[in-house]
Design an enzyme around this catalytic site. Structure first.
Site, PDB file in Angstrom:
ATOM      1  N   ASP A 195      -8.065  26.900 -11.308  1.00  0.00           N
ATOM      2  CA  ASP A 195      -7.474  27.584 -10.148  1.00  0.00           C
ATOM      3  C   ASP A 195      -7.723  26.818  -8.866  1.00  0.00           C
ATOM      4  OD1 ASP A 195      -8.056  29.809 -12.276  1.00  0.00           O
ATOM      5  OD2 ASP A 195      -6.418  30.482 -11.000  1.00  0.00           O
TER       6      ASP A 195
ATOM      7  N   ARG B  55       0.694  35.907 -12.608  1.00  0.00           N
ATOM      8  CA  ARG B  55      -0.647  35.362 -12.484  1.00  0.00           C
ATOM      9  C   ARG B  55      -0.626  33.933 -13.032  1.00  0.00           C
ATOM     10  NH1 ARG B  55      -1.291  34.174 -16.995  1.00  0.00           N
ATOM     11  NH2 ARG B  55      -3.178  33.032 -16.469  1.00  0.00           N
TER      12      ARG B  55
HETATM   13  O1  MRU Z   1      -6.661  35.644 -12.796  1.00  0.00           O
HETATM   14  P1  MRU Z   1      -5.642  34.733 -13.408  1.00  0.00           P
HETATM   15  O2  MRU Z   1      -5.160  35.197 -14.729  1.00  0.00           O
HETATM   16  O3  MRU Z   1      -4.539  34.390 -12.438  1.00  0.00           O
HETATM   17  O4  MRU Z   1      -6.452  33.407 -13.649  1.00  0.00           O
HETATM   18  C1  MRU Z   1      -5.782  32.293 -14.152  1.00  0.00           C
HETATM   19  C2  MRU Z   1      -6.658  31.269 -14.714  1.00  0.00           C
HETATM   20  O5  MRU Z   1      -7.838  31.244 -14.524  1.00  0.00           O
HETATM   21  C3  MRU Z   1      -5.969  30.176 -15.422  1.00  0.00           C
HETATM   22  O6  MRU Z   1      -6.773  29.664 -16.406  1.00  0.00           O
HETATM   23  C4  MRU Z   1      -5.626  29.124 -14.374  1.00  0.00           C
HETATM   24  O7  MRU Z   1      -4.879  29.685 -13.315  1.00  0.00           O
HETATM   25  C5  MRU Z   1      -4.851  28.046 -14.888  1.00  0.00           C
HETATM   26  S1  MRU Z   1      -3.162  28.464 -14.947  1.00  0.00           S
HETATM   27  C6  MRU Z   1      -2.314  27.130 -15.468  1.00  0.00           C
END
Ligand code: MRU
Length: 340
Positions: free
Chosen positions: A238, A47
């Site tokens: 994201d 993730r």
């Molecule tokens: O659902 P996730 O854990 O993949 O979400 C990730 C995030 O929101 C992070 O803060 C984002 O991807 C930044 S990663 C450098």
């Protein structure tokens, strides 16, 4: 610097830390093709926006190796189907589509070559994405030093570290660099319900690196700000729309509102690949909804009535007005946001 590698490419497979098993077990998942990449992304074994882009790129390349003897036309039909399918694994982080589109674009430039030659180009591109990510994270980390001072308290949300990228991280890269420079910073990590990336991942990797980190529940952010313990907020992203509106982990928006209330600067740190120039504003960013069980259960234990109605959006949009600056490897952007 962190003492582990999140993603290791081994030619016939790629190894990635299974983030669902942290902090109790450091275990790597082996990915041999696009199917295994899709599953690892969907289950959040891997993730973080840059990390899912890299794994999707490797997964696509590895899966396509099985089709080395197909005709070029058949091969491109498969590329098309597998690319679209992989992109659907998680819709919000644009890095996933960005990485896949980058591979398909480069494949098309080789349309007149034989399939093995196209595969060689795809391999090179997937490796380049990882190498560039590492360099981008390093640059973002260096840039963040300008926003930090000795003794500062910094709040972060979710996980933007080495686990979410190839190395160093985005916002967390700044903390690694500050630590290396001997700056005494105090990081406050929101636990980040419902999947607890802050508690399970950010606290784990910062503590391992010897960085001063204090874990708080998401509903404690106002209190630590009111107590004067926070001088800046640094989060990842994201997807950043062309106008600066930013999609990030659910709960980021409320932290930004709090920061504005307490007059604390709120910084978004992300690689250039997270900026989506095609998306005009946050309203157009697709927000992933995740299974209800993430909210009603924890570690297999039921913590709410199983049939209760649940709403579980995985991301929210922080409007650009609440963002003090967006830090990328290409530069530092301040309102009004024009990315070029
Ligand atoms: O659902 P996730 O854990 O993949 O979400 C990730 C995030 O929101 C992070 O803060 C984002 O991807 C930044 S990663 C450098």
């Amino acid at each position: 610097m962190e003492s582990f590698r999140t993603i290791v490419f081994r030619e016939d497979h790629v190894e990635v830390i299974d983030q669902t098993k942290l902090p109790s077990t450091l275990h790597y998942v082996m990915i041999h093709d696009e199917q295994e990449a899709f599953t690892a992304i969907r289950l959040m074994q891997v993730r973080g926006a840059p990390a899912i882009g890299m794994i999707a790129a490797y997964g696509l390349y590895l899966g396509l190796r099985k089709h080395a003897t197909k005709s070029v036309d058949e091969f491109f039909d498969i590329v098309q189907v597998q690319s679209e399918w992989l992109k659907s694994a998680r819709p919000t982080a644009v890095n996933l589509a960005w990485a896949i589109d980058r591979l398909t674009r480069v494949a098309w430039t080789q349309k007149s070559s034989e399939v093995p030659a196209i595969l060689a180009v795809l391999r090179r591109e997937a490796v380049a994405i990882q190498q560039e990510d590492e360099q981008a994270c390093r640059t973002m980390g260096e840039r963040l030093l300008d926003f930090m001072a000795d003794g500062m308290g910094i709040l972060t949300h979710c996980n933007t570290g080495a686990l979410a990228t190839s190395q160093y991280g985005t916002a967390l890269a700044g903390f690694y660099y500050a630590h290396e420079q001997g700056l005494n910073i105090h990081v406050f990590a929101d636990e980040t319900r419902p999947v607890l990336q802050g508690a399970r991942l950010t606290a784990w990797e910062l503590q391992r690196a010897g960085i001063d980190v204090t874990l708080i529940c998401d509903n404690m952010a106002a209190t630590v700000m009111a107590q004067g313990k926070i001088q800046a907020v640094m989060v990842g992203a994201d997807r950043i729309a062309a106008n600066g509106d930013t999609a990030n982990k659910i709960g980021t928006y409320q932290v930004a509102i709090l920061a504005s209330h307490f007059n604390i600067p709120f910084y978004v740190v992300a690689p250039w690949s997270t900026i989506d120039a095609e998306t005009v504003s946050g309203a157009a960013i697709p927000i992933e909804e995740r299974p209800a069980k993430e909210v009603t259960e924890w570690g297999g234990v039921q913590i709410a009535p199983s049939d209760v109605n649940v709403y579980n959006p995985a991301f929210d949009i922080t409007p650009r007005e609440l963002i003090t600056a967006i830090i990328t490897e290409k530069g530092i952007y301040k309102p009004p946001y024009h990315f070029s």
